[in-house]
Design an enzyme around this catalytic site. Structure first.
Site, PDB file in Angstrom:
ATOM      1  N   LYS A   5      -0.859 -28.787  19.789  1.00  0.00           N
ATOM      2  CA  LYS A   5      -1.093 -28.824  21.243  1.00  0.00           C
ATOM      3  C   LYS A   5      -1.293 -30.225  21.804  1.00  0.00           C
ATOM      4  O   LYS A   5      -1.584 -31.173  21.069  1.00  0.00           O
ATOM      5  CB  LYS A   5      -2.260 -27.904  21.587  1.00  0.00           C
ATOM      6  CG  LYS A   5      -1.792 -26.440  21.471  1.00  0.00           C
ATOM      7  CD  LYS A   5      -2.474 -25.477  22.359  1.00  0.00           C
ATOM      8  CE  LYS A   5      -1.703 -24.160  22.299  1.00  0.00           C
ATOM      9  NZ  LYS A   5      -2.548 -23.007  22.540  1.00  0.00           N
ATOM     10  N   ARG A  13      -3.375 -19.385  14.631  1.00  0.00           N
ATOM     11  CA  ARG A  13      -1.974 -19.265  15.061  1.00  0.00           C
ATOM     12  C   ARG A  13      -1.338 -20.639  14.885  1.00  0.00           C
ATOM     13  O   ARG A  13      -1.696 -21.579  15.594  1.00  0.00           O
ATOM     14  CB  ARG A  13      -1.943 -18.824  16.532  1.00  0.00           C
ATOM     15  CG  ARG A  13      -0.553 -18.664  17.118  1.00  0.00           C
ATOM     16  CD  ARG A  13      -0.654 -18.313  18.601  1.00  0.00           C
ATOM     17  NE  ARG A  13       0.660 -18.096  19.171  1.00  0.00           N
ATOM     18  CZ  ARG A  13       1.466 -19.060  19.586  1.00  0.00           C
ATOM     19  NH1 ARG A  13       1.087 -20.323  19.537  1.00  0.00           N
ATOM     20  NH2 ARG A  13       2.661 -18.755  20.086  1.00  0.00           N
TER      21      ARG A  13
HETATM   22  N1  HH2 Z   1      -0.563 -20.757  22.615  1.00  0.00           N
HETATM   23  C1  HH2 Z   1       0.753 -20.713  22.937  1.00  0.00           C
HETATM   24  C2  HH2 Z   1       1.429 -19.500  23.077  1.00  0.00           C
HETATM   25  N2  HH2 Z   1       0.801 -18.338  22.846  1.00  0.00           N
HETATM   26  N3  HH2 Z   1      -1.152 -17.166  22.219  1.00  0.00           N
HETATM   27  C3  HH2 Z   1      -2.439 -17.168  21.864  1.00  0.00           C
HETATM   28  N4  HH2 Z   1      -3.076 -16.019  21.629  1.00  0.00           N
HETATM   29  N5  HH2 Z   1      -3.145 -18.334  21.750  1.00  0.00           N
HETATM   30  C4  HH2 Z   1      -2.582 -19.553  21.975  1.00  0.00           C
HETATM   31  O1  HH2 Z   1      -3.283 -20.573  21.872  1.00  0.00           O
HETATM   32  C5  HH2 Z   1      -1.212 -19.575  22.366  1.00  0.00           C
HETATM   33  C6  HH2 Z   1      -0.511 -18.341  22.474  1.00  0.00           C
HETATM   34  C7  HH2 Z   1       1.489 -21.990  23.168  1.00  0.00           C
HETATM   35  O2  HH2 Z   1       2.112 -22.444  21.972  1.00  0.00           O
HETATM   36  P1  HH2 Z   1       3.668 -22.294  21.638  1.00  0.00           P
HETATM   37  O3  HH2 Z   1       4.018 -20.851  21.455  1.00  0.00           O
HETATM   38  O4  HH2 Z   1       4.015 -23.146  20.494  1.00  0.00           O
HETATM   39  O5  HH2 Z   1       4.404 -22.901  22.885  1.00  0.00           O
HETATM   40  P2  HH2 Z   1       5.241 -22.258  24.074  1.00  0.00           P
HETATM   41  O6  HH2 Z   1       4.293 -21.401  24.874  1.00  0.00           O
HETATM   42  O7  HH2 Z   1       5.736 -23.456  24.843  1.00  0.00           O
HETATM   43  O8  HH2 Z   1       6.332 -21.428  23.483  1.00  0.00           O
END
Ligand code: HH2
Length: 285
Positions: free
Chosen positions: A209, A242
């Site tokens: 992040k 995660r």
């Molecule tokens: N962070 C992201 C997406 N989903 N779900 C939960 N429960 N907790 C989190 O911290 C969380 C989440 C963001 O990360 P990422 O999927 O890598 O990025 P993007 O939303 O740009 O696909």
């Protein structure tokens, strides 16, 4: 929990797993590396108003399903490990559950009554993540007097609403980076024991992040060590992490937890029987 982003634009790995074949292969690889479950998402949720500018473009449920469902179908056929679906859209959640998804990861924390009803009706577990405001603007005016106290109180209310609706298993998540600034994220990880004291399993998503980039100056894919440090800080208060970098995380957790039971890691005389500890060429440390 290994992350599979079937998206063109995720902040962390956008475009790498957009093709269904690549996404399925990646999911299976994460399981092989030791993930206990997968989190499958097909819409980037990077918030707008801060370091990500206007944030991710919202996709329609149709587009989200077109990306997600073929990958889910094939992963479901290939593994019995739990598959979570990261979606804020009840239509997508419904189809995903029809195809055998095990749990819903809702970054809106079940604030959509249709999502609450759906999850309650299906009797599946749910991740209730904390966030405030709308995704497109949530990093613009980030205000918390005491972020740990406020997030804990709001998660308590969301989890209680889920229980009241008849949902049996609730996992709470402080929502690192969602409507929080650099200091808020640090305070939340350091104060995660307060969230854990609610009594629900806690999920933490710090992997790659932005605040880790602010701290280290590194690009998302080079924030592995930084992410592991956050997990170290959270140990004892977290039940699911995660992550994008499963192999490194599994090693980290293996070594961290081995210190709690040093006698049981290598039972006398059985060292050779423990898989995965041989070095190429037959050497041992
Ligand atoms: N962070 C992201 C997406 N989903 N779900 C939960 N429960 N907790 C989190 O911290 C969380 C989440 C963001 O990360 P990422 O999927 O890598 O990025 P993007 O939303 O740009 O696909």
């Amino acid at each position: 929990m290994g992350v599979v982003n079937v998206t063109p634009d995720s902040f962390s790995d956008g475009g790498r797993w957009l093709e269904p074949d690549a996404a399925v292969e990646h999911g299976l690889e994460l399981l092989q590396e030791g993930a206990d479950l997968l989190d499958l998402g097909a819409e980037s949720t990077r918030p707008g108003g801060g370091i990500y500018g206007s944030g991710a473009a919202e996709v329609t449920a149709r587009e989200e399903m077109d990306r997600l469902l073929p990958v889910l179908e094939r992963l479901r056929a290939a593994t019995d490990k739990p598959i979570s679906v990261d979606t804020r859209k009840p239509e997508t959640a419904r189809r995903a559950l029809d195809l055998g998804a095990d749990l819903i990861n809702d970054i809106r924390g079940l604030c959509d009554p249709a999502m609450l009803d759906l999850v309650a009706g299906r009797g599946c577990p749910v991740v209730v993540m904390h966030s405030r405001g709308e995704l497109a603007t949530m990093q613009r005016e980030v205000e918390h007097q005491d972020v740990v106290v406020e997030v804990t109180a709001e998660l308590r209310a969301s989890a209680q609403a889920a229980l009241d609706a008849g949902i049996g298993q609730v996992i709470v998540d402080p929502g690192i980076g969602f409507g929080k600034n650099y200091s808020h994220n640090l305070e939340l990880v350091a104060g995660l024991a307060q969230v854990a004291a609610l009594g629900y399993p806690v999920l933490l998503g710090t992997s790659r992040k932005g605040y880790l980039g602010e701290l280290t100056g590194r690009a998302p894919q080079d924030r592995v060590a930084a992410g592991l440090a956050t997990i170290g800080r959270a140990m004892g208060s977290v039940h699911i992490v995660r992550v994008h970098d499963v192999a490194a995380t599994v090693d980290f957790l293996c070594v961290w937890t081995a210190h709690d039971a040093p006698q049981s890691a290598f039972p006398p005389g059985e060292e050779e029987a423990i898989p995965g500890h041989d070095f190429p060429g037959g050497g041992r440390a």
